[in-house]
Design an enzyme around this catalytic site. Structure first.
Site, PDB file in Angstrom:
ATOM      1  N   PHE A   1       0.833  -1.216   0.000  1.00 61.39           N
ATOM      2  CA  PHE A   1       0.000   0.000   0.000  1.00 61.39           C
ATOM      3  C   PHE A   1       0.870   1.269   0.000  1.00 61.39           C
ATOM      4  CE2 PHE A   1      -1.957   2.924   3.323  1.00 61.39           C
ATOM      5  CZ  PHE A   1      -2.728   3.644   2.419  1.00 61.39           C
TER       6      PHE A   1
ATOM      7  N   ASN B   1      12.041 -12.499  -2.068  1.00 63.37           N
ATOM      8  CA  ASN B   1      11.643 -12.579  -0.665  1.00 63.37           C
ATOM      9  C   ASN B   1      12.892 -12.295   0.161  1.00 63.37           C
ATOM     10  OD1 ASN B   1      10.939 -13.361   1.928  1.00 63.37           O
ATOM     11  ND2 ASN B   1       9.518 -14.918   1.180  1.00 63.37           N
TER      12      ASN B   1
ATOM     13  N   LEU C   1      10.010  -1.189   3.937  1.00 63.07           N
ATOM     14  CA  LEU C   1       8.573  -1.203   4.269  1.00 63.07           C
ATOM     15  C   LEU C   1       8.071  -2.622   4.521  1.00 63.07           C
ATOM     16  CD1 LEU C   1       7.841   1.010   1.214  1.00 63.07           C
ATOM     17  CD2 LEU C   1       6.965   1.690   3.437  1.00 63.07           C
TER      18      LEU C   1
ATOM     19  N   TYR D   1      -1.377 -10.725  14.171  1.00 61.61           N
ATOM     20  CA  TYR D   1      -0.438 -10.602  15.300  1.00 61.61           C
ATOM     21  C   TYR D   1      -0.662 -11.675  16.363  1.00 61.61           C
ATOM     22  CZ  TYR D   1      -0.134  -5.786  13.390  1.00 61.61           C
ATOM     23  OH  TYR D   1      -0.021  -4.683  12.588  1.00 61.61           O
TER      24      TYR D   1
ATOM     25  N   THR E   1       6.150   1.749  13.478  1.00 60.90           N
ATOM     26  CA  THR E   1       4.704   1.927  13.643  1.00 60.90           C
ATOM     27  C   THR E   1       4.385   2.742  14.888  1.00 60.90           C
ATOM     28  OG1 THR E   1       2.617   0.776  14.067  1.00 60.90           O
ATOM     29  CG2 THR E   1       4.591  -0.309  14.860  1.00 60.90           C
TER      30      THR E   1
ATOM     31  N   TYR F   1       3.767  -7.863  17.350  1.00 64.25           N
ATOM     32  CA  TYR F   1       4.173  -6.946  16.271  1.00 64.25           C
ATOM     33  C   TYR F   1       4.859  -5.703  16.853  1.00 64.25           C
ATOM     34  CZ  TYR F   1       3.000  -3.233  12.768  1.00 64.25           C
ATOM     35  OH  TYR F   1       3.002  -2.162  11.900  1.00 64.25           O
TER      36      TYR F   1
ATOM     37  N   LYS G   1       8.733  -4.578  16.358  1.00 63.84           N
ATOM     38  CA  LYS G   1       9.052  -3.265  15.766  1.00 63.84           C
ATOM     39  C   LYS G   1       9.904  -2.437  16.741  1.00 63.84           C
ATOM     40  CE  LYS G   1       6.598  -2.573  11.769  1.00 63.84           C
ATOM     41  NZ  LYS G   1       7.233  -2.566  10.439  1.00 63.84           N
TER      42      LYS G   1
ATOM     43  N   TRP H   1      -2.262   5.386   8.277  1.00 64.26           N
ATOM     44  CA  TRP H   1      -2.325   5.968   6.931  1.00 64.26           C
ATOM     45  C   TRP H   1      -3.377   5.194   6.156  1.00 64.26           C
ATOM     46  CZ3 TRP H   1       3.468   6.585   4.990  1.00 64.26           C
ATOM     47  CH2 TRP H   1       4.206   7.250   5.980  1.00 64.26           C
TER      48      TRP H   1
ATOM     49  N   LYS I   1     -18.867  -4.225  11.331  1.00 69.47           N
ATOM     50  CA  LYS I   1     -18.665  -4.904  12.622  1.00 69.47           C
ATOM     51  C   LYS I   1     -17.807  -4.059  13.551  1.00 69.47           C
ATOM     52  CE  LYS I   1     -19.188  -9.521  10.841  1.00 69.47           C
ATOM     53  NZ  LYS I   1     -18.522 -10.580  10.109  1.00 69.47           N
TER      54      LYS I   1
HETATM   55  N1  LIG Z   1      -0.386   1.678   6.604  1.00 67.00           N
HETATM   56  C1  LIG Z   1      -0.220   2.129   7.828  1.00 67.00           C
HETATM   57  O1  LIG Z   1      -0.997   2.911   8.321  1.00 67.00           O
HETATM   58  C2  LIG Z   1       0.952   1.699   8.665  1.00 67.00           C
HETATM   59  C3  LIG Z   1       0.886   1.995  10.029  1.00 67.00           C
HETATM   60  C4  LIG Z   1       1.951   1.636  10.833  1.00 67.00           C
HETATM   61  C5  LIG Z   1       3.065   1.029  10.298  1.00 67.00           C
HETATM   62  N2  LIG Z   1       3.105   0.750   8.969  1.00 67.00           N
HETATM   63  C6  LIG Z   1       4.316   0.093   8.462  1.00 67.00           C
HETATM   64  O2  LIG Z   1       4.609   0.547   7.152  1.00 67.00           O
HETATM   65  C7  LIG Z   1       5.116  -0.528   6.359  1.00 67.00           C
HETATM   66  C8  LIG Z   1       4.295  -0.684   5.087  1.00 67.00           C
HETATM   67  O3  LIG Z   1       2.933  -0.853   5.418  1.00 67.00           O
HETATM   68  P1  LIG Z   1       1.784  -1.045   4.323  1.00 67.00           P
HETATM   69  O4  LIG Z   1       0.556  -0.515   4.942  1.00 67.00           O
HETATM   70  O5  LIG Z   1       2.233  -0.541   3.016  1.00 67.00           O
HETATM   71  O6  LIG Z   1       1.681  -2.640   4.303  1.00 67.00           O
HETATM   72  P2  LIG Z   1       1.550  -3.647   3.072  1.00 67.00           P
HETATM   73  O7  LIG Z   1       1.273  -4.992   3.650  1.00 67.00           O
HETATM   74  O8  LIG Z   1       0.601  -3.118   2.076  1.00 67.00           O
HETATM   75  O9  LIG Z   1       3.006  -3.620   2.434  1.00 67.00           O
HETATM   76  C9  LIG Z   1       4.081  -4.415   2.875  1.00 67.00           C
HETATM   77  C10 LIG Z   1       4.734  -5.018   1.649  1.00 67.00           C
HETATM   78  O10 LIG Z   1       5.895  -5.743   2.065  1.00 67.00           O
HETATM   79  C11 LIG Z   1       5.980  -6.918   1.283  1.00 67.00           C
HETATM   80  N3  LIG Z   1       6.750  -7.918   2.009  1.00 67.00           N
HETATM   81  C12 LIG Z   1       6.462  -8.442   3.227  1.00 67.00           C
HETATM   82  N4  LIG Z   1       7.399  -9.362   3.556  1.00 67.00           N
HETATM   83  C13 LIG Z   1       8.267  -9.420   2.524  1.00 67.00           C
HETATM   84  C14 LIG Z   1       9.426 -10.195   2.284  1.00 67.00           C
HETATM   85  N5  LIG Z   1       9.852 -11.106   3.161  1.00 67.00           N
HETATM   86  N6  LIG Z   1      10.106  -9.990   1.131  1.00 67.00           N
HETATM   87  C15 LIG Z   1       9.669  -9.089   0.223  1.00 67.00           C
HETATM   88  N7  LIG Z   1       8.574  -8.328   0.399  1.00 67.00           N
HETATM   89  C16 LIG Z   1       7.881  -8.499   1.535  1.00 67.00           C
HETATM   90  C17 LIG Z   1       4.523  -7.358   1.104  1.00 67.00           C
HETATM   91  O11 LIG Z   1       4.389  -8.235   0.000  1.00 67.00           O
HETATM   92  C18 LIG Z   1       3.819  -6.024   0.916  1.00 67.00           C
HETATM   93  O12 LIG Z   1       3.713  -5.695  -0.454  1.00 67.00           O
HETATM   94  C19 LIG Z   1       5.110  -1.756   7.275  1.00 67.00           C
HETATM   95  O13 LIG Z   1       6.399  -1.911   7.811  1.00 67.00           O
HETATM   96  C20 LIG Z   1       4.132  -1.408   8.369  1.00 67.00           C
HETATM   97  O14 LIG Z   1       4.441  -2.061   9.577  1.00 67.00           O
HETATM   98  C21 LIG Z   1       2.061   1.055   8.146  1.00 67.00           C
HETATM   99  O1  LIG Z   2     -14.005  -4.680  11.072  1.00 69.60           O
HETATM  100  C1  LIG Z   2     -13.325  -4.097  11.958  1.00 69.60           C
HETATM  101  C2  LIG Z   2     -11.916  -3.956  11.893  1.00 69.60           C
HETATM  102  C3  LIG Z   2     -11.248  -3.281  12.900  1.00 69.60           C
HETATM  103  N1  LIG Z   2     -11.930  -2.754  13.949  1.00 69.60           N
HETATM  104  C4  LIG Z   2     -11.220  -1.973  15.008  1.00 69.60           C
HETATM  105  O2  LIG Z   2     -10.694  -0.813  14.390  1.00 69.60           O
HETATM  106  C5  LIG Z   2      -9.494  -0.376  15.025  1.00 69.60           C
HETATM  107  C6  LIG Z   2      -8.421  -0.154  13.984  1.00 69.60           C
HETATM  108  O3  LIG Z   2      -8.111  -1.377  13.363  1.00 69.60           O
HETATM  109  P1  LIG Z   2      -6.975  -1.548  12.221  1.00 69.60           P
HETATM  110  O4  LIG Z   2      -6.911  -0.402  11.324  1.00 69.60           O
HETATM  111  O5  LIG Z   2      -7.240  -2.845  11.580  1.00 69.60           O
HETATM  112  O6  LIG Z   2      -5.628  -1.661  13.033  1.00 69.60           O
HETATM  113  P2  LIG Z   2      -4.924  -0.885  14.227  1.00 69.60           P
HETATM  114  O7  LIG Z   2      -5.122   0.578  14.124  1.00 69.60           O
HETATM  115  O8  LIG Z   2      -5.366  -1.470  15.510  1.00 69.60           O
HETATM  116  O9  LIG Z   2      -3.424  -1.306  13.976  1.00 69.60           O
HETATM  117  C7  LIG Z   2      -2.682  -0.815  12.882  1.00 69.60           C
HETATM  118  O10 LIG Z   2      -2.123   0.442  13.264  1.00 69.60           O
HETATM  119  C8  LIG Z   2      -0.976   0.677  12.528  1.00 69.60           C
HETATM  120  C9  LIG Z   2      -0.467  -0.675  12.057  1.00 69.60           C
HETATM  121  O11 LIG Z   2       0.834  -0.810  12.614  1.00 69.60           O
HETATM  122  C10 LIG Z   2      -0.262  -0.852  10.596  1.00 69.60           C
HETATM  123  O12 LIG Z   2      -1.365  -0.403   9.888  1.00 69.60           O
HETATM  124  C11 LIG Z   2      -1.515  -1.674  12.502  1.00 69.60           C
HETATM  125  O13 LIG Z   2      -1.011  -2.453  13.519  1.00 69.60           O
HETATM  126  C12 LIG Z   2      -9.193  -1.414  16.087  1.00 69.60           C
HETATM  127  O14 LIG Z   2      -9.706  -0.945  17.304  1.00 69.60           O
HETATM  128  C13 LIG Z   2     -10.005  -2.634  15.645  1.00 69.60           C
HETATM  129  O15 LIG Z   2     -10.377  -3.435  16.750  1.00 69.60           O
HETATM  130  C14 LIG Z   2     -13.320  -2.886  14.002  1.00 69.60           C
HETATM  131  O16 LIG Z   2     -13.976  -2.412  14.957  1.00 69.60           O
HETATM  132  N2  LIG Z   2     -13.965  -3.558  13.008  1.00 69.60           N
END
Ligand SMILES: NC(=O)c1ccc[n+]([C@@H]2O[C@H](COP(=O)([O-])OP(=O)(O)OC[C@H]3O[C@@H](n4cnc5c(N)ncnc54)[C@H](O)[C@@H]3O)[C@@H](O)[C@H]2O)c1
Ligand SMILES: O=c1ccn([C@@H]2O[C@H](COP(=O)(O)OP(=O)(O)O[C@H]3OC[C@](O)(CO)[C@H]3O)[C@@H](O)[C@H]2O)c(=O)[nH]1
Length: 392
Positions: free
Chosen positions: A27, A79, A99, A108, A142, A188, A192, A218, A254
């Site tokens: 993403f 990978n 990423l 998790y 994160t 997780y 991290k 995000w 939900k």
């Molecule tokens: N989206 C958010 O709001 C958010 C919030 C907190 C932290 N993060 C962190 O940001 C990073 C990216 O998040 P995202 O939302 O884009 O997630 P995502 O799952 O969309 O992207 C992660 C990508 O990493 C690739 N990947 C995983 N393991 C791999 C491996 N062993 N080899 C090669 N590729 C591999 C996956 O195929 C995937 O395309 C992550 O580290 C996540 O923990 C994101």
């Molecule tokens: O159908 C659903 C799904 C989720 N919830 C609740 O929503 C809250 C947010 O859930 P989610 O976005 O799935 O994840 P978190 O915010 O808890 O965690 C993420 O934060 C950053 C990141 O590191 C990467 O994106 C990840 O760990 C939560 O309270 C769920 O219980 C719901 O009610 N219904």
């Protein structure tokens, strides 16, 4: 590195770089690749096991002209767990952005070993190769490393709960507060946190140039998958995709444990602006840990569900559901060992000071553009999947 004609925040010319982006097919990676191709001359070595979300950047769409950025982006399907090509790609690059991770909460507590390996063990060679080869690293951590707020441990009726000191999350002073070990939700966050500590120590002891990013929820187009359409039917993505899936299927959203947890959501395009500033301003970003979020976009998960229901009705032209939400227990939804962060407000002092960055997009506006995308991309496929299921 050739100069790009563009200048950094201190007026210095920005030189074109080669960036090794690991997890580029996800993403965040897909949006960052788009930005780098559209607005900069940098070259990207995009590493991932999947490329669907960046397909449009790698090959012209059917009948389309050749891509304006030519071969500035190259995809390497590998990978990082077990591929000896990784070190070579890192050596060829000026900057490494990592990423790659398992980062969906449903994993998790149900796949804690995969989660810990992915977020700690698999990231180790990346850090090691950067350190040994003198390469700069931007590592994605994160907001979950903060865990629960101090305020959540105060009595429910304590007026101190309203004091920002007890809930605003600050990179250099807030503690990391996780649950007990059998609450595997925290596998997780803990992995991290440890990789953050390792990177920090590599900086302190061996001079690694690093930046750590802590994203605060995000969201936007291409986040995760819609179960049964472009991901497993039984899969549980993050909340944006869960609620989008419910809306597309005309079923109630939900709410886990009443939807009382609070989150701040930021539009992916705002967040990517911050990452570009980090990439192009190493002297301001090196050695820093940055919260990247939007403190003005706070809602409870219940409020998010209500807002998404309204916005989806507007963009799809469909009437809102009569019963928009139902409550489910976290045990039923995520299984044993789930736990939750109560509230996540990012402190913005460091990112304001170092990069002068602030987010712009309101929650309503970002949901409008994201749900327009979800409707356009998935509504027909979901309709067909439902009629196929009814017919069989
Ligand atoms: N989206 C958010 O709001 C958010 C919030 C907190 C932290 N993060 C962190 O940001 C990073 C990216 O998040 P995202 O939302 O884009 O997630 P995502 O799952 O969309 O992207 C992660 C990508 O990493 C690739 N990947 C995983 N393991 C791999 C491996 N062993 N080899 C090669 N590729 C591999 C996956 O195929 C995937 O395309 C992550 O580290 C996540 O923990 C994101
Ligand atoms: O159908 C659903 C799904 C989720 N919830 C609740 O929503 C809250 C947010 O859930 P989610 O976005 O799935 O994840 P978190 O915010 O808890 O965690 C993420 O934060 C950053 C990141 O590191 C990467 O994106 C990840 O760990 C939560 O309270 C769920 O219980 C719901 O009610 N219904």
């Amino acid at each position: 590195m050739a100069s790009t004609g563009r200048v950094d925040l201190d007026g210095r010319p920005i030189k074109a770089m080669t960036i090794c982006m690991i997890g580029a097919g996800g993403f965040i990676g897909s949006h960052l690749c788009e930005k780098l191709m559209a607005e900069t001359p940098h070259k990207v070595l995009a590493v991932d096991v999947y490329s669907d979300k960046i397909k449009h950047l790698l090959e012209p769409q059917s009948g389309g002209a050749s891509l304006p950025w030519g071969d500035r982006i190259q995809f390497h399907r590998l990978n990082i767990k077990n591929d000896s090509r990784l070190e070579g790609l890192i050596k060829m690059s000026d900057l490494i952005i990592n990423l790659a991770a398992i980062c969906t909460p449903a994993d998790y507590n149900t796949r804690p070993l995969d989660t810990i390996y992915s977020n700690f063990i698999d990231a180790l060679p990346v850090v090691k190769y950067c350190s040994e080869n003198g390469k700069r690293l931007i590592h994605f951590s994160t907001c979950e490393v903060y865990g629960k707020t101090i305020g959540s441990f105060l009595p429910k009726d304590s007026p101190l709960r309203q004091d920002p000191i007890y809930y605003v999350l600050k990179e250099d002073t807030s503690p990391c507060i996780f649950g007990s070990i059998e609450k595997q939700r925290w596998s997780y966050a803990c992995a991290k946190q440890l990789i953050e500590r390792l990177i920090y120590a590599e900086g302190a002891e061996n001079g690694l140039e690093f930046t750590i990013v802590r994203p605060f929820n995000w969201i936007g187009p291409r986040m995760d998958f819609i179960p049964g359409i472009d991901g497993p039917s039984e899969g549980v993505p993050r909340v944006l995709a869960c609620f989008s899936n419910n809306l597309l299927r005309h079923e109630p959203l939900k709410l886990v444990d009443g939807g009382q947890s609070q989150r701040t959501f930021i539009y992916i395009k705002d967040a990517i602006e911050a990452v570009l500033l980090m990439i192009e301003n190493p002297t301001r970003a090196n050695g820093q840990i940055f919260n990247v979020g939007n403190p003005d976009n706070e809602v409870t998960v219940r409020q998010l569900a209500e807002m998404m229901t309204q916005v989806y009705s507007k963009v799809s032209g469909e009437a809102p559901l009569e019963v928009p939400t139902i409550d489910v227990s976290s045990k039923e939804f995520y299984g044993e060992g789930y736990d939750d962060s109560d509230k996540r407000i990012p402190d913005m002092t460091i990112i304001n000071r170092q990069l002068g960055w602030n987010p712009k997009t309101s929650l309503w506006d970002l949901l409008e553009s994201t749900l327009t995308y979800q409707h356009r991309t998935y509504a027909e496929a979901v309709k067909q999947a439902i009629s196929k299921a009814v017919a069989s």
